[in-house]
Design a protein around this motif. Sequence first.
Motif, PDB file in Angstrom:
ATOM      1  N   GLN A  43      -4.498  14.655  -9.320  1.00 25.77           N
ATOM      2  CA  GLN A  43      -5.041  15.812  -8.610  1.00 25.77           C
ATOM      3  C   GLN A  43      -4.294  16.021  -7.293  1.00 25.77           C
ATOM      4  O   GLN A  43      -3.985  17.149  -6.917  1.00 25.77           O
ATOM      5  N   GLY A  44      -4.021  14.925  -6.622  1.00 23.95           N
ATOM      6  CA  GLY A  44      -3.302  14.995  -5.358  1.00 23.95           C
ATOM      7  C   GLY A  44      -1.921  15.583  -5.523  1.00 23.95           C
ATOM      8  O   GLY A  44      -1.486  16.405  -4.715  1.00 23.95           O
ATOM      9  N   LYS A  45      -1.228  15.200  -6.577  1.00 19.21           N
ATOM     10  CA  LYS A  45       0.114  15.744  -6.833  1.00 19.21           C
ATOM     11  C   LYS A  45       0.055  17.255  -7.068  1.00 19.21           C
ATOM     12  O   LYS A  45       0.900  17.998  -6.575  1.00 19.21           O
ATOM     13  N   GLN A  46      -0.946  17.688  -7.821  1.00 20.05           N
ATOM     14  CA  GLN A  46      -1.087  19.120  -8.078  1.00 20.05           C
ATOM     15  C   GLN A  46      -1.385  19.880  -6.789  1.00 20.05           C
ATOM     16  O   GLN A  46      -0.801  20.924  -6.515  1.00 20.05           O
ATOM     17  N   LEU A  47      -2.313  19.335  -5.997  1.00 15.05           N
ATOM     18  CA  LEU A  47      -2.672  19.991  -4.736  1.00 15.05           C
ATOM     19  C   LEU A  47      -1.510  19.956  -3.743  1.00 15.05           C
ATOM     20  O   LEU A  47      -1.327  20.886  -2.961  1.00 15.05           O
ATOM     21  N   LEU A  48      -0.747  18.887  -3.782  1.00 12.69           N
ATOM     22  CA  LEU A  48       0.417  18.778  -2.906  1.00 12.69           C
ATOM     23  C   LEU A  48       1.450  19.859  -3.254  1.00 12.69           C
ATOM     24  O   LEU A  48       2.012  20.489  -2.356  1.00 12.69           O
ATOM     25  N   LEU A  87       0.264   8.935  -2.032  1.00  6.28           N
ATOM     26  CA  LEU A  87       0.161   9.048  -3.489  1.00  6.28           C
ATOM     27  C   LEU A  87       1.150   8.105  -4.170  1.00  6.28           C
ATOM     28  O   LEU A  87       0.799   7.417  -5.132  1.00  6.28           O
ATOM     29  N   TYR A  88       2.361   8.063  -3.656  1.00  2.00           N
ATOM     30  CA  TYR A  88       3.382   7.206  -4.241  1.00  2.00           C
ATOM     31  C   TYR A  88       3.004   5.728  -4.111  1.00  2.00           C
ATOM     32  O   TYR A  88       3.031   4.977  -5.091  1.00  2.00           O
ATOM     33  N   THR A  89       2.654   5.303  -2.908  1.00  3.48           N
ATOM     34  CA  THR A  89       2.336   3.887  -2.706  1.00  3.48           C
ATOM     35  C   THR A  89       1.059   3.487  -3.437  1.00  3.48           C
ATOM     36  O   THR A  89       0.969   2.364  -3.933  1.00  3.48           O
ATOM     37  N   THR A  90       0.115   4.388  -3.528  1.00  2.00           N
ATOM     38  CA  THR A  90      -1.118   4.090  -4.255  1.00  2.00           C
ATOM     39  C   THR A  90      -0.825   3.891  -5.735  1.00  2.00           C
ATOM     40  O   THR A  90      -1.319   2.943  -6.352  1.00  2.00           O
ATOM     41  N   GLN A  91      -0.028   4.758  -6.286  1.00  2.60           N
ATOM     42  CA  GLN A  91       0.336   4.645  -7.699  1.00  2.60           C
ATOM     43  C   GLN A  91       1.058   3.329  -7.964  1.00  2.60           C
ATOM     44  O   GLN A  91       0.769   2.632  -8.937  1.00  2.60           O
ATOM     45  N   ARG A  92       1.979   2.962  -7.102  1.00  2.00           N
ATOM     46  CA  ARG A  92       2.711   1.694  -7.260  1.00  2.00           C
ATOM     47  C   ARG A  92       1.777   0.492  -7.083  1.00  2.00           C
ATOM     48  O   ARG A  92       1.894  -0.501  -7.798  1.00  2.00           O
ATOM     49  N   ALA A  93       0.871   0.581  -6.141  1.00  2.00           N
ATOM     50  CA  ALA A  93      -0.067  -0.521  -5.893  1.00  2.00           C
ATOM     51  C   ALA A  93      -0.973  -0.739  -7.097  1.00  2.00           C
ATOM     52  O   ALA A  93      -1.258  -1.889  -7.474  1.00  2.00           O
ATOM     53  N   VAL A  94      -1.432   0.344  -7.702  1.00  2.00           N
ATOM     54  CA  VAL A  94      -2.289   0.219  -8.890  1.00  2.00           C
ATOM     55  C   VAL A  94      -1.519  -0.445 -10.026  1.00  2.00           C
ATOM     56  O   VAL A  94      -2.056  -1.306 -10.716  1.00  2.00           O
ATOM     57  N   GLU A  95      -0.276  -0.062 -10.193  1.00  2.00           N
ATOM     58  CA  GLU A  95       0.536  -0.688 -11.237  1.00  2.00           C
ATOM     59  C   GLU A  95       0.710  -2.183 -10.980  1.00  2.00           C
ATOM     60  O   GLU A  95       0.632  -2.996 -11.891  1.00  2.00           O
ATOM     61  N   GLU A  96       0.914  -2.522  -9.727  1.00  2.00           N
ATOM     62  CA  GLU A  96       1.175  -3.926  -9.388  1.00  2.00           C
ATOM     63  C   GLU A  96      -0.079  -4.789  -9.367  1.00  2.00           C
ATOM     64  O   GLU A  96      -0.052  -5.953  -9.766  1.00  2.00           O
TER      65      GLU A  96
END
Length: 108
Positions: free
Chosen positions: A71-76, A43-52
Motif C-alpha cells: 500500500q505504501g508503494k502505491q501511495l508513494l 518501505l525498503y528497509t522494512t521489507q528487507r527486515a521482514v525477509e531477514e
Amino acid sequence: VQPSSGLSENEIDNIIQDAQNYQQEDLLKKENIAFLNRVDGLLYTTQRAVEEYSKVMSDDEIERVNLLVEQGKQLLAQKEAEKLKVITEELEQIVYQAAQKIYQNSQT
C-alpha cells in the motif's frame, strides 16, 4: 556611475515580493519531498527486515507488514503524503515490536 540590470525599481520589488510569496510554498514542497524520501527508505528497509527476521515474527505480522509495504508503494507513487503518514506510523510500530523480539531473543 551606477550599475544597472535593466530592471526598474518596481520590477525589482515585484521579483522580491514573488520570492517571498513562494518561499513558504517552496518550504512545504521541500518538506514533502524529504518525507517521501524517508518513507521510501522505510518501505525498503522494512521489507528487507521482514525477509531477514521473519522467524521471530508471526505470520499475521508478516502479512500485515507486506500489505502495508505494498500500500505504501502505491501511495508513494501517487505522492499521497497524508495517507502515507498513517501507514508509516503503523509500520514503525510493527518494526519496533519486531526489533524488541529480536533483541529479547539475542539476550537468551
